[in-house]
Design a protein around this motif. Structure first.
Motif, PDB file in Angstrom:
ATOM      1  N   GLU A 197      -0.131  -3.081   4.668  1.00 43.19           N
ATOM      2  CA  GLU A 197      -1.527  -2.832   4.288  1.00 43.19           C
ATOM      3  C   GLU A 197      -1.583  -2.726   2.763  1.00 43.19           C
ATOM      4  O   GLU A 197      -1.764  -1.645   2.198  1.00 43.19           O
ATOM      5  CB  GLU A 197      -2.030  -1.552   4.957  1.00 43.19           C
ATOM      6  CG  GLU A 197      -2.210  -1.670   6.459  1.00 43.19           C
ATOM      7  CD  GLU A 197      -3.548  -2.302   6.831  1.00 43.19           C
ATOM      8  OE1 GLU A 197      -4.158  -2.975   5.961  1.00 43.19           O
ATOM      9  OE2 GLU A 197      -3.980  -2.139   7.976  1.00 43.19           O
ATOM     10  N   GLY A 255      -0.048  -8.236   1.370  1.00 45.34           N
ATOM     11  CA  GLY A 255      -0.379  -8.535   2.762  1.00 45.34           C
ATOM     12  C   GLY A 255      -1.695  -9.282   2.866  1.00 45.34           C
ATOM     13  O   GLY A 255      -1.826 -10.226   3.656  1.00 45.34           O
ATOM     14  N   ARG A 274      -0.669  -5.714  11.092  1.00 45.41           N
ATOM     15  CA  ARG A 274      -0.712  -4.987   9.818  1.00 45.41           C
ATOM     16  C   ARG A 274      -0.049  -3.625   9.999  1.00 45.41           C
ATOM     17  O   ARG A 274      -0.380  -2.890  10.935  1.00 45.41           O
ATOM     18  CB  ARG A 274      -2.151  -4.858   9.319  1.00 45.41           C
ATOM     19  CG  ARG A 274      -2.684  -6.178   8.772  1.00 45.41           C
ATOM     20  CD  ARG A 274      -4.135  -6.089   8.376  1.00 45.41           C
ATOM     21  NE  ARG A 274      -5.004  -6.136   9.555  1.00 45.41           N
ATOM     22  CZ  ARG A 274      -6.340  -6.137   9.503  1.00 45.41           C
ATOM     23  NH1 ARG A 274      -6.945  -6.084   8.313  1.00 45.41           N
ATOM     24  NH2 ARG A 274      -7.059  -6.186  10.589  1.00 45.41           N
TER      25      ARG A 274
END
Length: 329
Positions: free
Chosen positions: A67, A71, A90
């Motif tokens: 996160e 990403g 995630r």
């Protein structure tokens, strides 16, 4: 129990590494002296999906990212390059991995992985596996790196068991020692996986880990004995050897001026998958994949360097010396 996953059948679904490649924009220079870098989507199974997408196939990746801004970059860049990010987990506990390299053509490209204490893609569990998408994908691609740690190892076997003999299930024998506790564990886990795939692709050292053989013909035979239908042994400047129970095929290397060889194997994988999806015979598929790999080796980056079908076929036309040599067994 994995999630169901929806949508139409994928041409190629891969599982495993994703991250950010930070590559120097100067070649022949150590990282300590590099002054500028480029940022690219990376991770071998992700690059394979990009290569397949570049050739017109519907592809996706089962992977994980942090996160964090990197990403977000990975997911956005996947979409930009035509790869679905629907199955990207995630993970707030681990950072999106970053990989640096040094570029010393023609054959020295050290990699430096920043994936400690773990990477989100190695934290995949069976709950992250889209059952229906895995079961129905025409090609399912995995790298053995995903077998190096739990819970990713369990997730990979869960996915492989969903395949149940359907379509093409391809193992990239991509052995990287820094991800494994030792070679003995790597050998045991790779060998366990081989009975669940019908194609295995690796270089001589990767074959040593998988089946204890480095001589290309013996390595290919050993892979066939483990149950695969097609065994591919990449031999660098000596070209590519492939064997089935019926044929032995050698594809000479395509001559190029090498810039960065790191993306060649991923280009080979995505292009080989495309050829299988097109129903081409094995010699044509191997020549196409080998040529695609050479094209990417002549470029700096990996994901954004993947070749189009027009480029690959043009290269083949201009290099008749790469015509496969076929022997019946």
């Amino acid at each position: 129990m994995g999630s169901s996953g929806g949508g139409n059948t994928l041409d190629l679904l891969s599982i495993g590494r994703s991250g950010v490649d930070v590559y120097p924009l100067q070649t022949g220079v150590g990282l300590e002296d590099v002054t500028s870098f480029g940022k690219f989507l990376g991770g071998s199974p992700t690059n394979v999906a990009v290569a397949a997408s570049r050739l017109g196939n519907r592809s996706a990746v089962i992977t994980g990212v942090g996160e964090d801004p990197f990403g977000r970059f990975v997911r956005r860049e996947m979409r930009r390059l035509g790869v679905s990010d629907e199955y990207v987990a995630r993970n707030a506990n681990f950072n999106t991995p970053v990989t640096f390299c040094e570029i010393f053509p023609p054959d020295d490209f050290p990699l430096y992985f920043y994936r400690e204490p773990s990477a989100p893609d190695l934290q995949l569990t069976p709950d992250d596996i889209p059952d229906e998408a895995v079961a129905n994908a025409k090609v399912f691609w995995l790298s053995v790196t995903g077998l190096s740690q739990e819970p990713s190892r369990e997730a990979h076997h869960y996915a492989l068991d969903l395949r149940n003999g359907s379509g093409w299930t391809i193992a990239d024998l991509d052995y990287r020692p820094m991800f494994w506790e030792n070679e003995e564990i790597a050998h045991a886990e790779v060998e366990r996986m081989l009975s669940k795939v019908n194609v295995a692709i690796g270089n001589k050292d990767e074959c040593r880990i998988a089946v204890g053989e480095t001589e290309p013909d013996r390595a290919a035979d050993a892979l066939l004995e483990r149950g695969v239908d097609i065994a591919v042994v990449k031999q660098g400047p000596l070209g590519t050897l492939a064997k089935t129970k019926e044929e032995r095929i050698v594809v000479p290397v395509t001559p190029v001026e090498v810039c960065n060889g790191l993306g060649a194997g991923d280009s080979f994988g995505g292009s080989f998958s495309h050829a299988l999806l097109q129903g081409w015979d094995l010699p044509k598929a191997l020549q196409f994949a080998s040529t695609a790999g050479a094209i990417v080796a002549s470029r700096l980056e990996c994901s954004t360097a993947m070749a189009t079908e027009v480029e690959i076929l043009h290269k083949i036309k201009n290099h008749p010396e790469t015509t496969p040599v076929i022997e019946k067994r």
